[in-house]
Design an enzyme around this catalytic site. Structure first.
Site, PDB file in Angstrom:
ATOM      1  N   ASP A  15       0.839  -1.204   0.000  1.00 37.37           N
ATOM      2  CA  ASP A  15       0.000   0.000   0.000  1.00 37.37           C
ATOM      3  C   ASP A  15       0.878   1.261   0.000  1.00 37.37           C
ATOM      4  OD1 ASP A  15      -3.122  -0.775   1.202  1.00 37.37           O
ATOM      5  OD2 ASP A  15      -1.531  -2.237   1.491  1.00 37.37           O
ATOM      6  N   THR A  62      -6.772  -5.192   0.098  1.00 35.29           N
ATOM      7  CA  THR A  62      -5.570  -5.622   0.834  1.00 35.29           C
ATOM      8  C   THR A  62      -5.755  -7.032   1.396  1.00 35.29           C
ATOM      9  OG1 THR A  62      -5.127  -3.321   1.398  1.00 35.29           O
ATOM     10  CG2 THR A  62      -3.986  -4.981   2.696  1.00 35.29           C
TER      11      THR A  62
END
Ligand code: AMP
Ligand code: MG
Length: 325
Positions: free
Chosen positions: A47, A128
């Protein structure tokens, strides 16, 4: 169709998401590379690294444009000697050599931009949980002008579309008025057009759905499916890979009933919405209203999501009305 013909911003967005998707795929995320945000959702080195990379590239190509992105560097600044920051720096060194820790954190925080008349919005890793568990995840970038999405690119490292001969992933790219296209993650090559399915029978509709039960109100979802008379097996995926599946005709309908009070984040919806619309589909909220991307980081004037191949849209809206009254 070539990237250049899609226009400067769309070409840049596609190249950035291809590079971001390749970076995300190279990063082997282990348990030690995962932190938790204040809402306890996971955030990984991927990320942070993708957000830093895209912020740097955007800063070079469109220096005046604000970036509104999901992550910020607060967790890394709070723990300057932490392992997570060191790993992000290591990953970024492979694509942006010589970037010091200060510049790296500033790049991530460039994503704190204000959504104004013209801005970019980025979800560096959407899904995620999919990334961590071997499922789908994407990198998603969109350009918004006056509340409407005009360019979108979604990097999909693990997605293979129907008819594909390999599972090499790809990038979905769309420019308003110029269609939705699929590009190999390596770039180059002519683009293949994405078009929604021709399904018009609600009973046969393949419903794309989140793998994360907590992300939607299952009671309302089940009532809608019953009202629609849907018999087909769902297509379960994390992230805006679902939007790409609808755009490609691999699923027919995508509905998101938020839990009470939840408002969708712009980076979870903007790129996916344009990719579906330019593939011939239709996108609205649960009440049939078009999305208004001029309300800040959240879609405060809209509730939930209905995305379809267009033909099924009215039937789905009617089923929602029937299922919830
Ligand atoms: P999905 O893979 O479709 O479940 O979508 C993943 C996205 O859902 C994440 O990027 C989050 O931003 C978003 N999300 C997180 N919590 C919620 C929630 N309570 N309701 C709806 N979406 C959420
Ligand atoms: Mg997301």
């Amino acid at each position: 169709m070539t990237l250049t013909e899609l226009g400067e911003e769309a070409a840049a967005a596609a190249e950035m998401m291809a590079e971001a998707a390749r970076l995300a795929r190279r990063v082997q995320v282990s348990a030690a590379d995962v932190g938790a945000k204040s809402d306890q959702s996971p955030v990984t080195i991927a990320d942070f690294a993708v957000q830093a990379l895209v912020a740097r590239r955007l800063g070079t190509r469109f220096p005046g444009d604000p970036l509104v992105a999901e992550e910020d560097a607060a967790a890394l600044r709070d723990d300057p000697a932490g392992a997570l920051g060191a790993r992000v720096a290591e990953v970024i060194a492979g694509v942006e050599p010589g970037l010091g820790m200060g510049d790296l954190l500033d790049a991530i925080d460039r994503g704190r931009g204000e959504p104004s008349g013209r801005y970019w919005t980025l979800d560096p890793i959407d899904g995620t949980k999919g990334l961590l568990h071997g499922g789908q995840y994407v990198t998603a970038l969109a350009l918004v002008i006056d509340g409407a999405v005009v360019v979108a690119a979604i990097g999909c490292p693990r997605l293979s579309l129907r008819g594909a001969t390999d599972a090499d992933g790809g990038v979905a790219v769309a420019a308003r008025g110029r269609g939705s296209w699929w590009m190999p993650m390596s770039g180059g090559a002519p683009l293949a057009r994405l078009t929604v399915s021709g399904q018009s029978d609600p009973a046969a509709a393949r419903i794309a759905d989140s793998r994360e039960a907590a992300h939607s109100d299952r009671v309302r979802q089940d009532a809608m499916l019953k009202a629609l008379g849907c018999q087909a097996a769902p297509v379960l995926m994390d992230s805006q890979a679902k939007h790409v599946a609808v755009a490609a005709g691999d699923a027919d309908v995508l509905v998101r009933f938020p839990r009470a009070g939840y408002r969708e984040a712009i980076w979870d919806q903007a790129a996916g919405a344009l990719v579906i619309e330019e593939a011939g589909g239709r996108v609205s909220d649960l009440a049939g209203r078009p999305f208004d991307f001029s309300t800040g980081r959240r879609l405060t004037r809209n509730e939930g999501l209905v995305a379809t191949n267009r033909r099924l849209h009215d039937a789905v809206l009617a089923a929602i009305a029937r299922g919830t009254t």
